[in-house]
Enzyme design. Structure first.
Site, PDB file in Angstrom:
ATOM      1  N   ARG A  40      12.466  -0.348 -42.504  1.00  0.00           N
ATOM      2  CA  ARG A  40      13.083  -0.230 -41.086  1.00  0.00           C
ATOM      3  C   ARG A  40      13.142  -1.829 -40.840  1.00  0.00           C
ATOM      4  O   ARG A  40      13.665  -2.392 -39.854  1.00  0.00           O
ATOM      5  CB  ARG A  40      12.546   0.772 -40.046  1.00  0.00           C
ATOM      6  CG  ARG A  40      13.280   1.689 -39.167  1.00  0.00           C
ATOM      7  CD  ARG A  40      12.517   2.659 -38.813  1.00  0.00           C
ATOM      8  NE  ARG A  40      13.085   3.451 -37.306  1.00  0.00           N
ATOM      9  CZ  ARG A  40      13.265   4.122 -37.131  1.00  0.00           C
ATOM     10  NH1 ARG A  40      12.780   5.450 -38.933  1.00  0.00           N
ATOM     11  NH2 ARG A  40      13.690   5.289 -36.124  1.00  0.00           N
ATOM     12  N   LYS A  52      21.823  11.227 -39.395  1.00  0.00           N
ATOM     13  CA  LYS A  52      20.244  10.768 -41.253  1.00  0.00           C
ATOM     14  C   LYS A  52      19.665  12.069 -40.632  1.00  0.00           C
ATOM     15  O   LYS A  52      19.852  12.230 -42.374  1.00  0.00           O
ATOM     16  CB  LYS A  52      19.410   9.696 -40.410  1.00  0.00           C
ATOM     17  CG  LYS A  52      20.284   8.347 -40.571  1.00  0.00           C
ATOM     18  CD  LYS A  52      19.170   7.168 -40.600  1.00  0.00           C
ATOM     19  CE  LYS A  52      18.219   7.046 -39.269  1.00  0.00           C
ATOM     20  NZ  LYS A  52      18.773   6.938 -38.557  1.00  0.00           N
ATOM     21  N   ARG A  65      19.522  15.746 -28.437  1.00  0.00           N
ATOM     22  CA  ARG A  65      18.707  16.656 -29.860  1.00  0.00           C
ATOM     23  C   ARG A  65      16.904  16.981 -28.850  1.00  0.00           C
ATOM     24  O   ARG A  65      16.513  17.962 -29.179  1.00  0.00           O
ATOM     25  CB  ARG A  65      18.227  15.758 -30.608  1.00  0.00           C
ATOM     26  CG  ARG A  65      17.479  16.032 -31.712  1.00  0.00           C
ATOM     27  CD  ARG A  65      17.726  14.901 -32.627  1.00  0.00           C
ATOM     28  NE  ARG A  65      17.397  13.577 -32.594  1.00  0.00           N
ATOM     29  CZ  ARG A  65      17.106  12.541 -33.305  1.00  0.00           C
ATOM     30  NH1 ARG A  65      17.680  12.910 -34.423  1.00  0.00           N
ATOM     31  NH2 ARG A  65      16.782  11.496 -32.231  1.00  0.00           N
ATOM     32  N   ARG A 117      14.766   1.700 -28.219  1.00  0.00           N
ATOM     33  CA  ARG A 117      15.000   2.088 -29.748  1.00  0.00           C
ATOM     34  C   ARG A 117      16.093   1.616 -30.573  1.00  0.00           C
ATOM     35  O   ARG A 117      16.120   1.209 -31.600  1.00  0.00           O
ATOM     36  CB  ARG A 117      15.156   3.511 -30.425  1.00  0.00           C
ATOM     37  CG  ARG A 117      13.424   4.686 -30.678  1.00  0.00           C
ATOM     38  CD  ARG A 117      13.256   5.792 -30.008  1.00  0.00           C
ATOM     39  NE  ARG A 117      13.848   6.347 -30.402  1.00  0.00           N
ATOM     40  CZ  ARG A 117      14.305   7.555 -31.207  1.00  0.00           C
ATOM     41  NH1 ARG A 117      14.437   8.371 -29.571  1.00  0.00           N
ATOM     42  NH2 ARG A 117      14.872   8.490 -31.919  1.00  0.00           N
ATOM     43  N   ARG A 158      11.049  16.820 -28.600  1.00  0.00           N
ATOM     44  CA  ARG A 158      10.809  15.092 -29.257  1.00  0.00           C
ATOM     45  C   ARG A 158      10.171  14.340 -27.957  1.00  0.00           C
ATOM     46  O   ARG A 158      11.941  13.762 -27.120  1.00  0.00           O
ATOM     47  CB  ARG A 158      11.436  14.322 -30.244  1.00  0.00           C
ATOM     48  CG  ARG A 158      11.288  15.039 -31.657  1.00  0.00           C
ATOM     49  CD  ARG A 158      12.402  14.075 -32.900  1.00  0.00           C
ATOM     50  NE  ARG A 158      12.013  12.714 -32.530  1.00  0.00           N
ATOM     51  CZ  ARG A 158      12.676  11.788 -33.433  1.00  0.00           C
ATOM     52  NH1 ARG A 158      13.394  12.428 -34.717  1.00  0.00           N
ATOM     53  NH2 ARG A 158      12.419  10.637 -33.394  1.00  0.00           N
TER      54      ARG A 158
HETATM   55  P1  AMP Z   1      12.644   8.804 -36.789  1.00  0.00           P
HETATM   56  O1  AMP Z   1      12.368   9.829 -36.582  1.00  0.00           O
HETATM   57  O2  AMP Z   1      12.832   7.872 -37.815  1.00  0.00           O
HETATM   58  O3  AMP Z   1      13.857   8.413 -35.589  1.00  0.00           O
HETATM   59  O4  AMP Z   1      11.542   7.675 -35.986  1.00  0.00           O
HETATM   60  C1  AMP Z   1      10.765   8.491 -34.767  1.00  0.00           C
HETATM   61  C2  AMP Z   1      10.532   6.557 -34.773  1.00  0.00           C
HETATM   62  O5  AMP Z   1       8.704   6.775 -35.742  1.00  0.00           O
HETATM   63  C3  AMP Z   1      10.439   5.661 -34.029  1.00  0.00           C
HETATM   64  O6  AMP Z   1      10.867   5.701 -32.900  1.00  0.00           O
HETATM   65  C4  AMP Z   1       9.230   4.760 -34.926  1.00  0.00           C
HETATM   66  O7  AMP Z   1       8.010   4.585 -33.690  1.00  0.00           O
HETATM   67  C5  AMP Z   1       8.465   5.168 -36.369  1.00  0.00           C
HETATM   68  N1  AMP Z   1       8.629   4.790 -37.347  1.00  0.00           N
HETATM   69  C6  AMP Z   1       9.239   5.828 -38.216  1.00  0.00           C
HETATM   70  N2  AMP Z   1       9.425   5.286 -39.677  1.00  0.00           N
HETATM   71  C7  AMP Z   1       9.282   4.459 -39.165  1.00  0.00           C
HETATM   72  C8  AMP Z   1       9.609   3.444 -40.032  1.00  0.00           C
HETATM   73  N3  AMP Z   1       9.718   3.412 -41.175  1.00  0.00           N
HETATM   74  N4  AMP Z   1       8.594   1.773 -39.725  1.00  0.00           N
HETATM   75  C9  AMP Z   1       8.459   2.397 -38.437  1.00  0.00           C
HETATM   76  N5  AMP Z   1       8.169   3.055 -37.138  1.00  0.00           N
HETATM   77  C10 AMP Z   1       8.337   4.261 -37.963  1.00  0.00           C
END
Ligand code: AMP
Length: 201
Positions: free
Chosen positions: A89, A14, A128, A146, A134
């Site tokens: 999400r 994404k 990554r 996740r 991260r």
């Molecule tokens: P991402 O970079 O989108 O993979 O997000 C990394 C982490 O941030 C996720 O595993 C969640 O802990 C948190 N996170 C990101 N976006 C959301 C969302 N829309 N709702 C809840 N937690 C989020």
């Protein structure tokens, strides 16, 4: 105004595709993951609270991310469209987003769901982790958590938008450019359909 949700499990590409799409279409990119990581980097109270959830592979509470998106929508009134990446999400987030957009007299134009097999997702996240720094990418147990959270809490979001006929599935495997071309062809079609509807209405 055309608003897009780029949807898919962690590691489905994404972020990579969003960068190319914002360059081509001029969308305002809203990634809740990026917004949260910037709160963590700035050591804000929101960031400190969110980090506890993120490090465990859990979702940050809905009201926190909905609040962040609401402020971001208010701060970007003059854009031609938003690209939502990693948001919504949960179905509660999707409902809140639809309400916020309708207050601004707009709506989601399409949700494009990237389909990638689990083994490929895990190997991409491990790869990554070498450069992203991260902590949630580096540990295979957190990655599996996740993916579980994605299946249980996030997949229903696609079901929610499917009822409004807004979902297009595409295979997220292949070269970055191949996937990008598929995305562009879906977006161009959806944009044209929206224009036709607007002209008819
Ligand atoms: P991402 O970079 O989108 O993979 O997000 C990394 C982490 O941030 C996720 O595993 C969640 O802990 C948190 N996170 C990101 N976006 C959301 C969302 N829309 N709702 C809840 N937690 C989020």
């Amino acid at each position: 105004m055309f608003n897009l949700i780029l949807f898919g499990p962690p590691g489905s590409g994404k972020g990579t595709q969003s960068e190319k799409l914002i360059e081509k279409y001029g969308f305002k990119h809203l990634s809740t993951g990026d917004l949260l990581r910037s709160e963590i980097a700035n050591k804000t109270p929101l960031g400190i609270e969110a980090k506890n959830f993120m490090d465990k592979g859990q979702l940050v509470p809905d009201e926190v991310v909905i609040g962040m998106i609401s402020s971001a929508l208010d701060a970007n009134k003059d854009v031609n469209g938003f690209l939502f990446d990693g948001f919504p999400r949960t179905t509660a987030q999707a409902e809140a987003l639809d309400k916020l957009l309708s207050l601004n007299k707009t709506a989601i134009g399409a949700l494009i769901a990237l389909q990638v097999p689990d083994d490929e997702l895990i190997s991409r996240m491990l790869h990554r982790a070498k450069t992203s720094g991260r902590s949630d990418d580096a540990d295979e147990n957190i990655q599996r958590k996740r993916l579980d959270v994605y299946r249980n809490e996030t997949l229903p979001v696609a079901g929610y938008y499917r009822e409004f006929n807004k979902v297009v599935d595409i295979q997220g495997v292949g070269t970055i450019n191949e996937i990008f071309e598929k995305l562009c062809s879906v977006i161009d079609k959806k944009m044209a359909a929206q224009r036709e509807e607007e002209n008819a209405g």
